[in-house]
Design an enzyme around this catalytic site. Sequence first.
Site, PDB file in Angstrom:
ATOM      1  N   GLU A  67       0.825  -1.203   0.000  1.00 35.06           N
ATOM      2  CA  GLU A  67       0.000   0.000   0.000  1.00 35.06           C
ATOM      3  C   GLU A  67       0.863   1.259   0.000  1.00 35.06           C
ATOM      4  OE1 GLU A  67      -3.706   2.203   0.340  1.00 35.06           O
ATOM      5  OE2 GLU A  67      -2.899   0.438  -0.652  1.00 35.06           O
ATOM      6  N   CYS A  92      -4.013  -8.807   4.583  1.00 36.76           N
ATOM      7  CA  CYS A  92      -3.709  -7.510   5.190  1.00 36.76           C
ATOM      8  C   CYS A  92      -4.007  -7.548   6.690  1.00 36.76           C
ATOM      9  CB  CYS A  92      -4.516  -6.397   4.529  1.00 36.76           C
ATOM     10  SG  CYS A  92      -4.227  -4.767   5.268  1.00 36.76           S
ATOM     11  N   ASN A 131       6.489 -15.949   0.732  1.00 40.60           N
ATOM     12  CA  ASN A 131       6.736 -14.541   1.030  1.00 40.60           C
ATOM     13  C   ASN A 131       7.064 -14.409   2.512  1.00 40.60           C
ATOM     14  OD1 ASN A 131       4.640 -11.775   1.715  1.00 40.60           O
ATOM     15  ND2 ASN A 131       6.633 -11.587   0.773  1.00 40.60           N
ATOM     16  N   GLY A 132       8.044 -13.568   2.812  1.00 39.75           N
ATOM     17  CA  GLY A 132       8.393 -13.317   4.201  1.00 39.75           C
ATOM     18  C   GLY A 132       9.879 -13.452   4.467  1.00 39.75           C
ATOM     19  N   ASP A 133      10.548 -12.329   4.745  1.00 35.19           N
ATOM     20  CA  ASP A 133      11.972 -12.306   5.092  1.00 35.19           C
ATOM     21  C   ASP A 133      12.885 -12.769   3.964  1.00 35.19           C
ATOM     22  OD1 ASP A 133      11.317 -11.365   7.582  1.00 35.19           O
ATOM     23  OD2 ASP A 133      11.539 -13.291   8.606  1.00 35.19           O
ATOM     24  N   GLY A 149       8.969  -8.378  -0.642  1.00 38.15           N
ATOM     25  CA  GLY A 149       8.275  -7.160  -0.252  1.00 38.15           C
ATOM     26  C   GLY A 149       9.228  -6.141   0.335  1.00 38.15           C
TER      27      GLY A 149
END
Length: 328
Positions: free
Chosen positions: A20, A105, A208-210, A232
């Site tokens: 966002e 989210c 997804n993640g780290d 991300g």
Amino acid sequence: MKENFWSELPRPFFILAPMEDVTDIVFRHVVSEAARPDVFFTEFTNTESFCHPEGIHSVRGRLTFSEDEQPMVAHIWGDKPEQFRETSIQLAKMGFKGIDLNMGCPVANVAKKGKGSGLILRPDVAAEIIQATKAGGLPVSVKTRLGYYEIDEWKDWLKHVFEQDIANLSIHLRTRKEMSKVDAHWELIEAIKNLRDEIAPNTLLTINGDIPDRKTGLELAEKYGIDGVMIGRGIFHNPFAFEKEPREHTCKELLDLLRLHLSLFNKYEKDEIRQFKSLRRFFKIYVRGIRGASELRHQLMNTQSIAEARALLDEFEAQMDEDVKLEL
């Protein structure tokens, strides 16, 4: 279904995560210049606003893209299946190649209203939304988390999602409760893949993640046999995160990316109306790793226009050593 671009991607493929107020057309082009991922997602677009005759004007800028960004996936959120149905039909007409549903989210005013990660607690509604979104004829994917409260929720929740016959599942390896306060649960990747193989072998699995960069993503893909990798927050620390052949970069290269960001902000300001101050969140990405960076960031944060920011960069670069290397 119209052409399923997911089936044509390399393995593993790499995605810039939807964020966002970050992954707009401007920042996506900057990332593309630095090192392009295989797939771009838009920012979050609210389906209720999109379907409202007046609200559509407030969100249309979020869906601005150019053909050189394809395959483009629209990332949408809400909780009314009929609005997802209508939105999906219109998105197909706009030229998107896919639609991704936000079921992850964690922000309180979204989740506590049963939207975003709040849909983890409303599995029947989540299923209705997925099926309704297929009306547009585009491949439908989902981005979600392991659970809402507890890690142990993952098996029942992801089994339910896999049963919906989606093109791709992007799993953020944390719960809603964990936000991003703990390490991502990489230890669950193998079990999640096994569940996917059992329930929906044709659904692609993206983690997804780290994951800071392509190199780490490739290592995880080789170890666990997953299909895709989503990066991300890692892009904030290294805009070259998707680089296929990593190399050293100079501070000037980062400042050149900032100049590009400023130019693109000007170029697209009519399509996506945003105040200049929205740029401030990006300055820390580009201005670091060199003597005087902290002071320059401080000065940039006080600028009020593109012209002021460029003037500061001109003054700073006139005094810097262009060959200073970065530690990303």
